[in-house]
Design an enzyme around this catalytic site. Structure first.
Site, short mmCIF file in Angstrom:
data_model
loop_
_atom_site.label_atom_id
_atom_site.label_comp_id
_atom_site.label_asym_id
_atom_site.label_seq_id
_atom_site.Cartn_x
_atom_site.Cartn_y
_atom_site.Cartn_z
N HIS A 62 35.60 47.16 39.10
CA HIS A 62 34.37 47.68 38.48
C HIS A 62 34.53 49.19 38.30
O HIS A 62 34.58 49.93 39.27
CB HIS A 62 33.16 47.37 39.37
N ASN A 94 29.80 44.46 33.99
CA ASN A 94 28.42 44.71 34.47
C ASN A 94 28.12 46.21 34.52
O ASN A 94 27.78 46.76 35.55
CB ASN A 94 28.17 44.04 35.82
N ASP A 305 38.60 43.57 43.63
CA ASP A 305 37.14 43.58 43.42
C ASP A 305 36.57 44.95 43.80
O ASP A 305 35.54 45.06 44.45
CB ASP A 305 36.43 42.47 44.19
#
Lengths: 429, 185, 311
Positions: A62, A94, A305
């Site tokens: 991310h 996101n 992640d």
């Protein structure tokens, strides 16, 4: 400009071999992989005693830009990637606005090019605004450079929507990366269900919250023929379901994160918000199952992640704390310390899960060091012992449960398109 | 720092004689035992009060009520202590209002314990008068307080410690002067 | 002993628990006097900071502080305004900056009291944090059991009801097992937390086995919203299957006593007959709550908590 990586052990994922060879790079490409190459006219990197691998790929990151630049930017996130040995990362959608249209995909690629650190492969949203209702423009985004689609961070609640998404993604020819989580089973939970949650008085998330969606998506992949990649597998049941599906020939791949094969839910004790992550840290049995899944190939990929959050989003009540942890700068050390050193995986097997496998899933060119190949290379000192100090992270955020961990194995040079982007003179002591 | 024995002030017999004399003095001063109550200050004031009551009963033939008082919660040095004082129950099963209360303790020194005891008694009721009986008065008062009945007056230095040993607590009766040797912590 | 903060019984040593219970006895005497005040904590300030509505716990702490002559202030914040953690941390800093010595915190989230200790020099008493712990409630329960049974070791204690959401149950499990009691819990399967057996607790989904031969029965309050959350079908069925009534009480020892942390839902987790019956110690619990909280405040603020008593 020529660079000679001399004296190292070169990893070839296509053959699964480790051989003592020199690698000569000119401009962006590898031009020679042989032993005893002369260093005349080249910058020489002494790699004796080190592993020379095709550049590592972290397919689950991310980067937070656009929208959450206070947590991370594409520039800082890709700098952290280089520091951790990754030459490329896949960026989850996101963001704010959500990467659900070609303009955002292009924006991400432009920012990545400007930063000139690690490569960035955008992942587009499956549905508009991650809402789980209307399919996003997968074809347009694919044309703009999106290599996969995911609503990561949130599940696609409706099985009907997921089925249509898979039908559509199969047509586009890209994988669906599924964040498997059933909201009704999570039901406000904040950590894994078990004794630790019971003692802390924190609401538990049962393993079934992940497994029922893994089962659902495996069935949908089987019937649609869409390539399914299960993100961050955390439970024994998920590993078993994926293993069985692979045996049946379902087009599925899966990934595990370092924190899910190193830590258990006990890391949360004392309301340690740096260990608050989704999916949550699980039991010893689940960790063991993830290790077995990595060993027998049920789990194809190791990813971080990487989920940066500001200090103040973690320095709150556990229930209120943001989920996620940064991993780009610790994953490689954790892989060598907790997988290679105890013999769960050989170095070659571990590196395959960080190079060739993610490349294959994302439809990238073969990662191999041979003449003509793009010179994305990671040089790893597998003996170097170091202690995790979040203050030295290049990431904008320091939310890691691994602070103070003593690890063995670190990237000493990260080369992207023939340019040395990270080089640490630190040698093992 | 440790304590070494310097001198014995009273032995068992000496203590018994002093207690008998104090019993007589209490009766005499108060013209008998009407409205008289004894309250021993925990811990060593308690057995001393019991013994005084026994002697008074022997002399006068009347039983005098005896109570026990824990003054810990009334101490003025609580926040300065480097340890936790043990809290005991206070046992005063009679009203002190309009009574002649004789407080009983082993040693009278700075007067601070007596001050705390008087405050504690006042919180239980309104006595007619409060008197004070002690085995040893060693001087060095820090408050305007004096004892009405004293077993023995003993001039001391502040380096010395007066140790009253009572059979019920310490296994024998005697009173010693100890001296602190070595540096303070 | 060391109780700078009182966050829970999980990490409180047995000696400290015993010391608090021993100190509560003399404290209870003060409550029964005409003049209910000792000067012990004169000049100390105690703030009750409650992010959850609670009349009795708050009243109990404030009276405990006042009986010891501390000054008390109260800060009530509706739980709806607890949006961000900064609220709690800012409150901790603000209250301590005003010179408060002890913060009594009630908060809907587990771990809130521990979080607060990281941002304040004041002593923190956990007056209930989420589903985590409510140490003074368990201490007063144990004090009440001691008054009635003169011991805790070897007793069979049955805790009935919504164990999953109960901080009272958790604190009691730690305290009672540390002092040698045998703890049996029973509740609907949707309200039983995972893994409790590993703490040496016997867990049942029906109350009868837990009640068999028990010396002490503790009925927990059922939050009525649990029905709306779908954890039980109806209050009527809950009362029928899990409610403490005379028939179930007959399964316990003849001299078994009944506790309830209050406030009670008469007719739901306990019948009026049992709650107001001769075996009920529920009123004693309320008095003892003040005494135990006086003991805690006293032991936290007086003397050096790191040194043992030298008499």
């Amino acid at each position: 400009m020529k660079i000679l990586i001399k004296g190292g052990t070169v990893f070839d994922p296509s053959a699964g071999t480790l051989r003592d060879l020199d690698v000569l790079i000119e401009d962006a490409r590898v031009i020679k992989v042989e032993s005893g190459i002369s260093g005349r006219g080249a910058i020489v990197l002494d790699a004796s005693g080190m592993l020379v691998s095709p550049g590592l790929i972290d397919m689950h990151v991310h980067l937070r830009e656009p929208g959450y630049e206070y947590k991370e930017t594409i520039a800082t996130g890709t700098a952290a990637a280089l520091s951790g040995g990754f030459t490329a990362v896949a960026a989850m959608p996101n963001t704010n606005p959500v990467a659900d249209n070609p303009a955002i995909i292009e924006f991400i690629r432009k920012q990545a090019a400007a930063a000139a650190n690690a490569r960035v492969y955008p992942v587009g949203a499956i549905t508009r605004g991650l809402e789980g209702n209307v399919l996003a423009e997968m074809g347009e985004m694919h044309a703009a450079g999106a290599l996969a689609f995911s609503n990561d961070g949130r599940p696609v609640v409706s099985a009907g929507v997921m089925r249509r998404a898979m039908q559509y993604a199969r047509m586009v020819g890209v994988p669906i990366i599924s964040h498997c989580e059933d909201d009704t089973l999570v039901d406000g939970g904040v950590m894994s269900e078990g004794l630790t949650a019971s003692v802390l008085g924190l609401k538990g998330i049962p393993a079934a919250a992940e497994e029922v969606i893994v089962a659902r998506d495996l069935l949908l992949a089987e019937t649609t023929g869409c390539a399914l990649h299960v993100a961050h597998v955390s439970t024994a049941g998920s590993v078993r379901l994926i293993r069985e599906a692979k045996r049946r020939g379902v087009p599925v791949t899966a990934e595990a994160t370092a924190h899910h094969f190193v830590l258990t839910d006990e890391a949360v004790a004392g309301y340690n918000t740096s260990a608050k992550v989704n999916p949550p840290l699980r039991s010893r049995t689940d960790v063991q199952a993830v290790l077995e899944g990595l060993a027998d190939g049920s789990i194809d990929v190791i990813a971080s992640d990487h989920a940066p959050h500001a200090d103040y989003e973690k320095a709150v009540e556990f229930d209120q704390a943001a989920m996620g942890l940064v991993g780009l700068e610790t994953t490689l050390g954790l892989v060598f310390t907790y997988l290679v050193e105890p013999g769960v995986l050989t170095a070659a097997e571990a590196l395959t899960r960080l190079t060739a496998n993610p490349a294959r899933i994302l439809g990238l060119p073969e990662t191999v060091l041979k003449p003509g190949a793009v010179a994305d290379i990671t040089v790893i000192d597998t003996h170097c012992e170091w202690e995790v100090d979040p203050n030295r992270f290049l990431s904008k955020s320091q939310n890691t449960p691994f602070a103070g961990f003593k690890l063995r194995g670190q990237a000493v040079a990260t080369i992207v398109a023939g340019k040395i982007r990270k080089h640490s003179g630190v040698r093992s002591q | 720092m440790h304590l070494v024995e310097k001198a014995q002030i009273l032995d068992e017999k000496g203590m018994a004689r002093a207690l008998t004399r104090i019993a007589h003095e209490i009766i005499e001063r108060n013209h008998g035992t009407d409205n008289l109550v004894l309250i021993g200050i925990r811990r060593r004031g308690v057995p001393i009060a019991v013994r005084l009551a026994e002697r008074i009963q022997k002399i006068e033939g009347t039983a005098v009520p005896v109570g026990f008082l824990d003054i810990t919660l009334y101490r003025d040095d609580l926040t300065k202590l480097d340890y936790h004082p043990v809290l005991y129950k206070t046992q005063v099963d009679f009203s002190v209002t309009d009574k002649i209360v004789v407080l009983v303790d082993d040693v009278l020194y700075t007067g601070r314990t007596t001050r705390a005891a008087m405050d504690a008694i006042m919180d239980l009721g309104r006595p007619k008068v409060i008197q004070m009986a002690v085995m040893v008065d060693r001087g060095h008062r820090e408050l305007p307080i004096r004892a009405d009945y004293v077993g023995k007056n003993v001039p001391t230095s502040t380096k010395e410690v007066v140790s009253v040993e009572i059979n019920e607590i310490d296994g024998r009766d005697r009173i010693l002067i100890l001296e602190r040797i070595g540096p303070d912590e | 002993m060391s109780i700078k903060h009182l966050l829970g019984l999980e990490h409180l040593p047995v000696e400290t628990i015993t010391k608090i219970l021993d100190t509560a006895g003399p404290m209870k005497q003060i409550i029964s006097r005409d003049l209910k005040k000792v000067p012990t904590l004169r000049g100390k300030a105690v703030a009750t900071v409650f992010y959850e509505p609670s009349t009795r716990t708050r009243l109990s702490f404030e009276l405990a502080a006042k009986y010891l002559s501390a000054d008390t202030v109260g800060l009530a914040t509706a739980s709806s305004s607890v949006v961000k953690g900064e609220t709690l941390i800012d409150t901790a800093r603000t209250v301590a900056a005003m010179g408060v010595d002890v913060i009594v915190l009630r908060h809907p989230m587990s771990g809130a009291a521990e979080l607060m200790t990281r941002y304040t020099d004041a002593y923190v008493v956990n007056a209930g944090d989420g589903m985590h712990e409510h140490p003074t409630q368990a201490l007063l329960d144990m004090f009440t059991i001691l008054e009635s049974k003169n011991r805790i070791s070897g007793l069979k204690v049955a805790i009935l009801g919504d164990i999953l959401h109960s901080r009272v149950a958790r604190s009691n499990i730690w305290g009672l097992t540390k002092l040698g009691a045998e703890v049996h819990v029973a509740g609907p399967p949707t309200m039983l937390p995972a893994g409790l057996e590993q703490l040496g607790v016997r867990v049942y989904d029906r109350p009868e086995a837990a009640l068999e031969g028990a010396d002490v029965v503790m009925a927990l309050r059922l939050q009525l919203e649990r029905q709306r959350q779908g954890l039980i079908p109806s209050l009527r069925e809950y009362a029928r299957l899990y409610g403490l009534n005379a028939e179930r009480l007959a399964l316990t020892k003849d001299d078994a006593v009944v506790l309830h942390p209050g406030p009670m839902n008469r007719g739901v987790e306990i019948t009026a007959e049992v709650a107001d019956g001769s075996r009920s110690l529920i009123t004693d619990q309320v008095t003892n709550g003040v005494a135990v909280r006086m003991a805690c405040l006293y032991l936290m603020t007086v003397g050096d908590a790191s040194r043992e008593d030298i008499d």
